[in-house]
Design an enzyme around this catalytic site. Structure first.
Site, PDB file in Angstrom:
ATOM      1  N   GLY A  11      24.680  54.102  64.798  1.00 64.14           N
ATOM      2  CA  GLY A  11      25.864  54.374  63.966  1.00 64.14           C
ATOM      3  C   GLY A  11      26.583  53.080  63.641  1.00 64.14           C
ATOM      4  CB  ALA A  12      26.101  50.567  61.102  1.00 61.99           C
ATOM      5  CE1 TYR A  23      36.888  52.159  57.981  1.00 55.94           C
ATOM      6  CE2 TYR A  23      35.237  53.809  57.484  1.00 55.94           C
ATOM      7  CZ  TYR A  23      36.220  52.947  57.067  1.00 55.94           C
ATOM      8  OH  TYR A  23      36.541  52.852  55.738  1.00 55.94           O
ATOM      9  CG  ASP A  31      24.093  53.969  59.877  1.00 62.48           C
ATOM     10  OD1 ASP A  31      25.215  53.941  60.411  1.00 62.48           O
ATOM     11  OD2 ASP A  31      23.731  54.881  59.090  1.00 62.48           O
ATOM     12  CB  THR A  37      35.649  69.820  61.172  1.00 60.19           C
ATOM     13  OG1 THR A  37      36.646  68.983  61.749  1.00 60.19           O
ATOM     14  CG2 THR A  37      35.973  71.270  61.461  1.00 60.19           C
ATOM     15  CB  SER A  57      30.499  60.120  68.986  1.00 58.93           C
ATOM     16  OG  SER A  57      29.580  59.378  68.250  1.00 58.93           O
ATOM     17  CG  PHE A  60      41.052  55.322  73.804  1.00 61.82           C
ATOM     18  CD1 PHE A  60      41.526  56.618  73.700  1.00 61.82           C
ATOM     19  CD2 PHE A  60      40.245  54.992  74.888  1.00 61.82           C
ATOM     20  CE1 PHE A  60      41.215  57.573  74.661  1.00 61.82           C
ATOM     21  CE2 PHE A  60      39.922  55.943  75.855  1.00 61.82           C
ATOM     22  CZ  PHE A  60      40.404  57.235  75.745  1.00 61.82           C
ATOM     23  CB  CYS A  65      39.868  60.865  64.764  1.00 62.79           C
ATOM     24  SG  CYS A  65      38.338  59.973  64.453  1.00 62.79           S
TER      25      CYS A  65
HETATM   26  P1  NAD Z   1      31.386  56.787  60.464  1.00 63.86           P
HETATM   27  O1  NAD Z   1      31.091  57.960  59.637  1.00 63.86           O
HETATM   28  O2  NAD Z   1      32.148  55.638  59.876  1.00 63.86           O
HETATM   29  O3  NAD Z   1      30.020  56.181  61.034  1.00 63.86           O
HETATM   30  C1  NAD Z   1      29.012  56.946  61.608  1.00 63.86           C
HETATM   31  C2  NAD Z   1      27.678  56.354  61.207  1.00 63.86           C
HETATM   32  O4  NAD Z   1      26.640  57.012  61.938  1.00 63.86           O
HETATM   33  C3  NAD Z   1      27.322  56.518  59.725  1.00 63.86           C
HETATM   34  O5  NAD Z   1      27.105  55.253  59.127  1.00 63.86           O
HETATM   35  C4  NAD Z   1      26.061  57.382  59.736  1.00 63.86           C
HETATM   36  O6  NAD Z   1      25.132  57.060  58.712  1.00 63.86           O
HETATM   37  C5  NAD Z   1      25.493  57.065  61.102  1.00 63.86           C
HETATM   38  N1  NAD Z   1      24.544  58.064  61.600  1.00 63.86           N
HETATM   39  C6  NAD Z   1      24.686  59.406  61.657  1.00 63.86           C
HETATM   40  N2  NAD Z   1      23.601  59.972  62.207  1.00 63.86           N
HETATM   41  C7  NAD Z   1      22.759  58.978  62.515  1.00 63.86           C
HETATM   42  C8  NAD Z   1      21.467  58.934  63.121  1.00 63.86           C
HETATM   43  N3  NAD Z   1      20.858  60.040  63.539  1.00 63.86           N
HETATM   44  N4  NAD Z   1      20.894  57.734  63.281  1.00 63.86           N
HETATM   45  C9  NAD Z   1      21.498  56.604  62.865  1.00 63.86           C
HETATM   46  N5  NAD Z   1      22.698  56.577  62.300  1.00 63.86           N
HETATM   47  C10 NAD Z   1      23.336  57.756  62.129  1.00 63.86           C
HETATM   48  O7  NAD Z   1      32.145  57.335  61.753  1.00 63.86           O
HETATM   49  P2  NAD Z   1      33.164  56.534  62.699  1.00 63.86           P
HETATM   50  O8  NAD Z   1      34.527  56.531  62.094  1.00 63.86           O
HETATM   51  O9  NAD Z   1      32.552  55.252  63.112  1.00 63.86           O
HETATM   52  O10 NAD Z   1      33.252  57.521  63.942  1.00 63.86           O
HETATM   53  C11 NAD Z   1      32.186  57.660  64.845  1.00 63.86           C
HETATM   54  C12 NAD Z   1      32.672  58.428  66.052  1.00 63.86           C
HETATM   55  O11 NAD Z   1      33.709  57.695  66.712  1.00 63.86           O
HETATM   56  C13 NAD Z   1      33.263  59.799  65.732  1.00 63.86           C
HETATM   57  O12 NAD Z   1      32.936  60.689  66.756  1.00 63.86           O
HETATM   58  C14 NAD Z   1      34.753  59.543  65.739  1.00 63.86           C
HETATM   59  O13 NAD Z   1      35.481  60.693  66.095  1.00 63.86           O
HETATM   60  C15 NAD Z   1      34.889  58.494  66.822  1.00 63.86           C
HETATM   61  N6  NAD Z   1      36.045  57.597  66.693  1.00 63.86           N
HETATM   62  C16 NAD Z   1      36.404  57.121  65.467  1.00 63.86           C
HETATM   63  C17 NAD Z   1      37.469  56.228  65.367  1.00 63.86           C
HETATM   64  C18 NAD Z   1      37.906  55.672  64.040  1.00 63.86           C
HETATM   65  O14 NAD Z   1      38.948  55.031  63.985  1.00 63.86           O
HETATM   66  N7  NAD Z   1      37.180  55.862  62.953  1.00 63.86           N
HETATM   67  C19 NAD Z   1      38.143  55.813  66.523  1.00 63.86           C
HETATM   68  C20 NAD Z   1      37.729  56.309  67.752  1.00 63.86           C
HETATM   69  C21 NAD Z   1      36.672  57.201  67.831  1.00 63.86           C
HETATM   70  C1  UGA Z   2      43.963  57.161  65.938  1.00 67.37           C
HETATM   71  C2  UGA Z   2      44.410  56.759  67.340  1.00 67.37           C
HETATM   72  O1  UGA Z   2      45.611  55.982  67.240  1.00 67.37           O
HETATM   73  C3  UGA Z   2      43.327  55.955  68.057  1.00 67.37           C
HETATM   74  O2  UGA Z   2      43.731  55.685  69.396  1.00 67.37           O
HETATM   75  C4  UGA Z   2      42.021  56.771  68.061  1.00 67.37           C
HETATM   76  O3  UGA Z   2      40.995  56.016  68.661  1.00 67.37           O
HETATM   77  C5  UGA Z   2      41.649  57.112  66.633  1.00 67.37           C
HETATM   78  O4  UGA Z   2      42.730  57.862  66.020  1.00 67.37           O
HETATM   79  C6  UGA Z   2      40.428  57.981  66.547  1.00 67.37           C
HETATM   80  O5  UGA Z   2      40.046  58.629  67.490  1.00 67.37           O
HETATM   81  O6  UGA Z   2      39.904  57.980  65.432  1.00 67.37           O
HETATM   82  P1  UGA Z   2      43.846  55.953  63.589  1.00 67.37           P
HETATM   83  O7  UGA Z   2      43.623  57.322  63.060  1.00 67.37           O
HETATM   84  O8  UGA Z   2      42.959  54.872  63.162  1.00 67.37           O
HETATM   85  O9  UGA Z   2      43.808  55.967  65.181  1.00 67.37           O
HETATM   86  O10 UGA Z   2      45.305  55.474  63.188  1.00 67.37           O
HETATM   87  P2  UGA Z   2      46.785  55.725  63.769  1.00 67.37           P
HETATM   88  O11 UGA Z   2      47.460  54.427  63.827  1.00 67.37           O
HETATM   89  O12 UGA Z   2      46.777  56.519  65.002  1.00 67.37           O
HETATM   90  O13 UGA Z   2      47.443  56.555  62.597  1.00 67.37           O
HETATM   91  C7  UGA Z   2      47.077  57.904  62.344  1.00 67.37           C
HETATM   92  C8  UGA Z   2      48.006  58.483  61.306  1.00 67.37           C
HETATM   93  O14 UGA Z   2      49.328  58.637  61.827  1.00 67.37           O
HETATM   94  C9  UGA Z   2      48.153  57.628  60.044  1.00 67.37           C
HETATM   95  O15 UGA Z   2      48.161  58.450  58.918  1.00 67.37           O
HETATM   96  C10 UGA Z   2      49.495  56.941  60.247  1.00 67.37           C
HETATM   97  O16 UGA Z   2      50.114  56.560  59.046  1.00 67.37           O
HETATM   98  C11 UGA Z   2      50.274  58.016  60.973  1.00 67.37           C
HETATM   99  N1  UGA Z   2      51.390  57.470  61.778  1.00 67.37           N
HETATM  100  C12 UGA Z   2      51.143  56.679  62.843  1.00 67.37           C
HETATM  101  C13 UGA Z   2      52.694  57.820  61.440  1.00 67.37           C
HETATM  102  O17 UGA Z   2      52.934  58.571  60.475  1.00 67.37           O
HETATM  103  N2  UGA Z   2      53.714  57.321  62.212  1.00 67.37           N
HETATM  104  C14 UGA Z   2      53.497  56.524  63.285  1.00 67.37           C
HETATM  105  O18 UGA Z   2      54.503  56.128  63.962  1.00 67.37           O
HETATM  106  C15 UGA Z   2      52.189  56.191  63.608  1.00 67.37           C
END
Ligand code: NAD
Ligand code: UGA
Length: 470
Positions: free
Chosen positions: A17-18, A20, A42, A102, A139, A170, A280
């Site tokens: 998974g490459a 965010y 990926d 979801t 994930s 996080f 998320c």
């Molecule tokens: P994303 O959609 O940006 O990236 C996921 C990647 O996985 C995609 O590029 C997709 O092509 C790849 N992928 C899917 N199936 C695959 C497979 N079988 N083999 C190889 N590659 C595959 O998602 P993300 O934002 O990086 O989130 C990933 C996980 O981390 C989620 O569970 C999310 O809830 C969690 N998470 C996200 C954040 C965030 O800020 N985005 C923060 C904390 C946790």
């Molecule tokens: C959030 C969590 O902060 C991370 O710890 C977690 O890893 C991540 O989700 C995840 O699991 O994906 P993120 O969604 O990147 O991170 O950004 P946040 O800074 O948490 O903001 C989320 C939303 O809340 C944004 O729309 C932001 O504008 C809003 N927000 C945040 C407010 O409206 N007020 C605030 O004081 C803070």
């Protein structure tokens, strides 16, 4: 506590998974563990090409500080490829960092997480891993997912063995690199003490031991969902208070300051806004609701449901206020949307409140002029599911993309500020005011506009959590 040294020396890591999470997480890991070779894989060839691009503007994730690390580590000990099976076969440790959205269809649709991608990865690992492999859930997943992964990994009769750990991420977007370099905590859940020690040793390269929390695997999985749910609940709480402030003459930023000074409450995450977005919060709360219902804990489910309801309501009520202030109709009126990303310092628009608010205003017949410093026209087109080229063929309900703030605001009746980009704080309203149609409004959903900056103009200002200024 006796430190158990990692029995399995980790010299090769594969991250599936490459996205965010996978990209930035592995970049920081590579920067801090120069003796480990890390390959991010990926299925998406285009994404991998972007990570490998010579043009650093093509890197698919925009995060302050990321490009500098890519410049240092790429093709040194950090690689990006689509050759998944080969990288799985040679890895000592595999991070699973794929999307867990979801579910859209079937049982639990609209609430439960779709674990399809987790399952595909587990099968790939089961098919190609060699010897002993530590598999790390990065994930965000429902509680008990590790059980599913273990069952798939162990379904083949061969000599390969696996340890499964939970190590949720996080990081927040926009501050990902800093969050990864200086995490509040690292959470590792699992049973196999050798595997835990191997993962802990990796983090010890840059994180203090006191920040590494070790729990059983289910606590780790549930802690991630709970952390996001608590953060989102805090936002719904302050957003609900913002509506009350607007009715009573109280100011939400003053209330936030007053309550945040209580060390038990704390001062972070108390900025009222247009509702939380991001990939998320919504999906993780929905997942918590689904799990609660699954275990027949209806009251728990409805408690978390209310957090979601306030979030939807916050967006709706902002639209209602805009329509009301513009004499009850916005049909055919030009409105500038400043900011489309779900928060500042990211190009991510997933679940951005700007999407729902824009759609709602379009539905009411407004013509939107959209500007965001990092979000592309293509992305907005996808999010709104409307083609900009039709603009002005009909007279209303359409949008255009602008590359400058001034052009976006020209000839509009109102500006709606939706993302807290720094540049919006510096807008010269005295210069802008004459190019707007009168009476002209600013709807500031992020409390960015200083009263002094509009003092010498005839602009009308509505600010979230305070209401209208005369
Ligand atoms: P994303 O959609 O940006 O990236 C996921 C990647 O996985 C995609 O590029 C997709 O092509 C790849 N992928 C899917 N199936 C695959 C497979 N079988 N083999 C190889 N590659 C595959 O998602 P993300 O934002 O990086 O989130 C990933 C996980 O981390 C989620 O569970 C999310 O809830 C969690 N998470 C996200 C954040 C965030 O800020 N985005 C923060 C904390 C946790
Ligand atoms: C959030 C969590 O902060 C991370 O710890 C977690 O890893 C991540 O989700 C995840 O699991 O994906 P993120 O969604 O990147 O991170 O950004 P946040 O800074 O948490 O903001 C989320 C939303 O809340 C944004 O729309 C932001 O504008 C809003 N927000 C945040 C407010 O409206 N007020 C605030 O004081 C803070």
């Amino acid at each position: 506590m006796i430190e158990i040294e990692g029995k399995h020396k980790i010299s090769k890591i594969c991250c599936i998974g490459a996205g965010y999470v996978g990209g930035p997480t592995m970049a920081v890991l590579a920067d801090n563990c120069k003796d480990i070779v890390i390959t991010v894989v990926d299925i998406n060839q285009e994404r991998i090409n972007s990570w490998n691009s010579e043009n650093y503007n093509d890197i698919p994730v925009y995060e302050p500080g990321l490009v500098e690390i890519i410049k240092r580590r790429r093709n040194v000990n950090l690689f990006f490829t689509t050759n998944i099976s080969k990288e799985i076969a040679s890895a000592d440790m595999i991070f699973v960092s794929v999307n867990t959205p979801t579910k859209e269809k079937g049982i639990g649709a609209g609430q439960a997480s779709d674990l399809k991608w987790i399952e595909i990865c587990s099968r790939e690992i089961s098919d190609h891993a060699q010897g002993h492999t530590i598999v790390v859930e990065k994930s965000t997943v429902p509680v008990k997912t590790a059980q599913v992964i273990k069952s798939i990994l162990n379904s083949k009769k061969n000599r390969n063995t696996f340890s499964v750990l939970s190590n949720p991420e996080f990081l927040a977007e926009g501050t990902a690199i800093n969050d990864l370099k200086n995490p509040d905590r690292i959470l590792i859940g699992g049973e196999d003490q050798n595997a835990i020690a191997s993962l802990r040793n990796i983090y010890l390269n840059w994180v203090g031991r006191e920040k590494i929390i070790e729990t059983n695997i289910w606590s780790s999985e549930l802690s991630k969902l709970t952390a996001n749910a608590f953060l989102a609940q805090r936002l719904s709480s302050i957003n609900s208070i913002s509506a009350l402030c607007e009715k009573t003459g109280a100011a939400t930023n003053e209330v936030s300051k007053a309550i945040g000074a209580d060390s038990r409450i704390g001062d972070k995450f108390l900025n009222t806004g247009p509702g939380f977005g991001g990939s998320c919060f919504k999906k993780d709360i929905l997942n918590l609701i689904y799990l609660s219902n699954y275990f027949e804990l209806r009251e728990v489910a409805s408690y978390w449901q209310s957090v979601m309801e306030i979030n939807e309501w916050q967006k709706e009520r902002i639209c209602q206020i805009i329509v009301d202030k513009l004499f009850g109709t916005i049909s055919g009126k030009n409105i500038a949307i400043l900011g489309f990303a779900f928060k500042a310092n990211t190009n991510d628009t997933r679940e951005s409140p700007a999407i729902d608010i824009s759609k709602n205003l379009l539905e009411e017949g407004a013509r939107l002029k959209i500007y965001d410093p990092k979000v592309s026209k293509y992305q907005i087109e996808n999010d709104l599911n409307l083609r900009e080229k039709d603009l002005f063929k009909k007279n209303e309900g359409l949008w255009e993309y602008h590359e400058s703030i001034k052009n976006a605001i020209k000839d509009t009746d109102a500006v709606v500020l939706l993302t807290e980009w720094e540049i919006f704080k510096d807008i010269n309203w005295e210069e802008i005011s004459p190019i707007m149609r009168k009476p002209s409004w600013i709807f500031d959903t992020r409390s960015l506009i200083k009263i002094e900056s509009i003092k010498n103009t005839d602009l009308k200002l509505w600010r979230i959590g305070e209401g209208e200024f005369n």
